[in-house]
Enzyme design. Structure first.
Site, mmCIF file in Angstrom:
data_model
loop_
_atom_site.group_PDB
_atom_site.id
_atom_site.type_symbol
_atom_site.label_atom_id
_atom_site.label_comp_id
_atom_site.label_asym_id
_atom_site.label_seq_id
_atom_site.Cartn_x
_atom_site.Cartn_y
_atom_site.Cartn_z
ATOM 1 N N ARG A 212 6.977 9.794 8.943
ATOM 2 C CA ARG A 212 6.821 9.723 7.472
ATOM 3 C C ARG A 212 6.254 11.079 7.015
ATOM 4 O O ARG A 212 5.456 11.687 7.741
ATOM 5 C CB ARG A 212 5.892 8.568 7.043
ATOM 6 C CG ARG A 212 6.522 7.191 7.269
ATOM 7 C CD ARG A 212 5.723 6.078 6.600
ATOM 8 N NE ARG A 212 5.941 6.023 5.156
ATOM 9 C CZ ARG A 212 5.251 5.212 4.339
ATOM 10 N NH1 ARG A 212 4.314 4.422 4.813
ATOM 11 N NH2 ARG A 212 5.502 5.201 3.034
ATOM 12 N N ARG B 104 1.432 0.738 8.001
ATOM 13 C CA ARG B 104 1.530 1.653 6.871
ATOM 14 C C ARG B 104 0.123 1.875 6.322
ATOM 15 O O ARG B 104 -0.822 1.214 6.720
ATOM 16 C CB ARG B 104 2.526 1.208 5.787
ATOM 17 C CG ARG B 104 2.726 -0.243 5.537
ATOM 18 C CD ARG B 104 1.671 -1.005 4.742
ATOM 19 N NE ARG B 104 1.030 -0.267 3.685
ATOM 20 C CZ ARG B 104 -0.224 -0.444 3.319
ATOM 21 N NH1 ARG B 104 -1.003 -1.329 3.958
ATOM 22 N NH2 ARG B 104 -0.768 0.224 2.347
ATOM 23 N N GLY B 105 0.033 2.841 5.388
ATOM 24 C CA GLY B 105 -1.293 3.237 4.912
ATOM 25 C C GLY B 105 -1.701 4.487 5.672
ATOM 26 O O GLY B 105 -1.527 4.567 6.902
ATOM 27 N N ASP C 198 -3.106 9.237 -0.035
ATOM 28 C CA ASP C 198 -2.314 9.658 1.134
ATOM 29 C C ASP C 198 -2.525 11.113 1.466
ATOM 30 O O ASP C 198 -2.352 11.540 2.612
ATOM 31 C CB ASP C 198 -0.830 9.378 0.889
ATOM 32 C CG ASP C 198 -0.584 7.882 0.948
ATOM 33 O OD1 ASP C 198 -0.800 7.207 -0.066
ATOM 34 O OD2 ASP C 198 -0.245 7.401 2.047
ATOM 35 N N LYS D 186 0.151 6.022 -3.795
ATOM 36 C CA LYS D 186 1.298 5.151 -4.062
ATOM 37 C C LYS D 186 1.826 5.325 -5.482
ATOM 38 O O LYS D 186 1.055 5.422 -6.435
ATOM 39 C CB LYS D 186 0.862 3.691 -3.814
ATOM 40 C CG LYS D 186 1.917 2.624 -4.034
ATOM 41 C CD LYS D 186 3.194 2.854 -3.291
ATOM 42 C CE LYS D 186 3.022 3.033 -1.805
ATOM 43 N NZ LYS D 186 4.243 3.542 -1.137
#
Ligand code: MRU
Length: 355
Positions: free
Chosen positions: A98, A55-56, A243, A254
């Site tokens: 995602r 993730r990230g 992101d 986030k």
């Protein structure tokens, strides 16, 4: 600069291409368990991204690029010269893993362009070389932006960070934590306060582990502590990753980042967003156009696998929010620093990046 080639357990070693397979350090179980998940196909890689094994924003872009290599290898073995036909499906599958971080689509677009342009029969060596380039370029970008961000800090100071924008979230070194690492090496960091980052706990699990591994003083706090900590007057900076950054400088990151930016402005604390230019999306005019991922209610209603809320309760779980550009003091990229971002400054920066 090289990509990792061993399965050592270290934050800078979270994405490893080894013997024709992709190894991902499993971020769902760190730091209690340290194990790699092996991906042998594009579908395995897409699932690992959706399930947050990796993730990230930059990290899922790098992983997806290797996922294309895995897809191409299977298609070439099965269909020979016709390998491109099925690979388009694999790329679509990876793109659907995602929705919010633009680095995923940016990396897949690079791979897709190469797929179109390739003229040799066996596509694997060229595709693997491109995935490795995406990987090493991300590490290099993080090191460069880490230095630029650290130069803005006149320490020693306390820093708040949110989520995990470290080596684990990138090809290596980290964005927000890259700035922290560079600033710490220059003696400018007294302590990092890592928001625990409900509900997935990237801060208390991943950021705390990474900073501890790097010997950087870190304190984990509940997300709601930030206001009173800032009011004490010892925090100089909030430093976060992103992101997706829209053309007008709005920053999607986030969930909880927006609240921190409001608090920072109120308390006179500077707010820095550290991200490579692969996170900037001039194709979206403002943050309102960025798709915000909504994840399972269970992530909120349970903690570490134990259900805590009563049965029958609904939960709202958007996992990103948008911080308006007006609340951002600096966007730090590998190509330079933008103070008080706006559309014109971002356009100029990206023109430099494309030059
Ligand atoms: O849901 P996640 O853990 O993938 O969200 C990650 C973040 O929000 C990070 O801050 C962002 O991707 C920047 S990572 C360098």
């Amino acid at each position: 600069m090289e990509t990792p080639t061993s399965l050592d357990i270290h934050p800078d070693n979270a994405i490893v291409w080894l013997e024709d397979k992709l190894y991902l350090l499993d971020q769902r179980v760190l730091p209690l368990e340290a194990r790699f998940v092996v991906c042998g196909s594009a579908a395995d890689t897409a699932k690992a991204i959706t399930d947050m094994v990796v993730r990230g924003a930059p990290a899922i872009g790098v992983a997806a690029a290797y996922g294309v290599v895995l897809g191409a290898r299977a298609r070439y073995a099965a269909d020979g010269e016709q390998w491109r036909r099925g690979l388009a499906e694999d790329i679509d599958l990876l793109a659907a893993a995602r929705p919010t971080a633009v680095n995923l689509f940016w990396a897949l677009e690079r791979m897709r362009r190469l797929v179109t342009d390739l003229d040799q029969l066996d596509p694997i060596p060229a595709l693997l070389a491109e995935a490795e380039r995406i990987h090493v370029e991300d590490i290099a970008a993080n090191r460069a932006l880490g230095e630029l961000g650290a130069a803005l800090i006149h320490g020693p100071t306390d820093i708040i960070t949110h989520c995990n924008a470290g080596a684990l979230a990138t090809g290596g070194y980290g964005t927000a934590l890259g700035v922290v690492r560079s600033a710490h090496a220059a003696g400018k960091v007294r302590r990092v306060f890592a928001d625990e980052t409900r509900p997935w706990l990237q801060g208390s699990r991943l950021t705390a582990w990474e900073l501890q591994q790097s010997g950087i003083p870190v304190t984990v706090q509940a997300d709601s502590v930030a206001a009173s900590l800032m009011a004490r007057g010892e925090v100089g900076w909030v430093i976060v990753g992103a992101d997706r950054i829209a053309a007008n400088g709005d920053v999607c990151n986030k969930i909880g980042t927006y609240g921190l930016a409001v608090l920072a402005r109120h308390h006179g604390v500077r707010f820095m967003v550290a991200a490579p230019t692969s996170t900037i999306d001039l194709g979206v005019a403002s943050g309102a156009d960025i798709p915000i991922e909504e994840r399972a209610a269970e992530e909120v209603l349970a903690c570490a696998g134990t259900r805590l809320s009563p049965d029958g309760i609904e939960a709202h779980n958007p996992v990103f929010d948008v911080t308006p550009a007006a609340l951002v003091d600096y966007i730090v990229t590998e190509r330079g620093v933008i103070e008080r971002p706006d559309a014109a400054k971002l356009r100029v920066l990206m023109e430099t990046a494309d030059a």
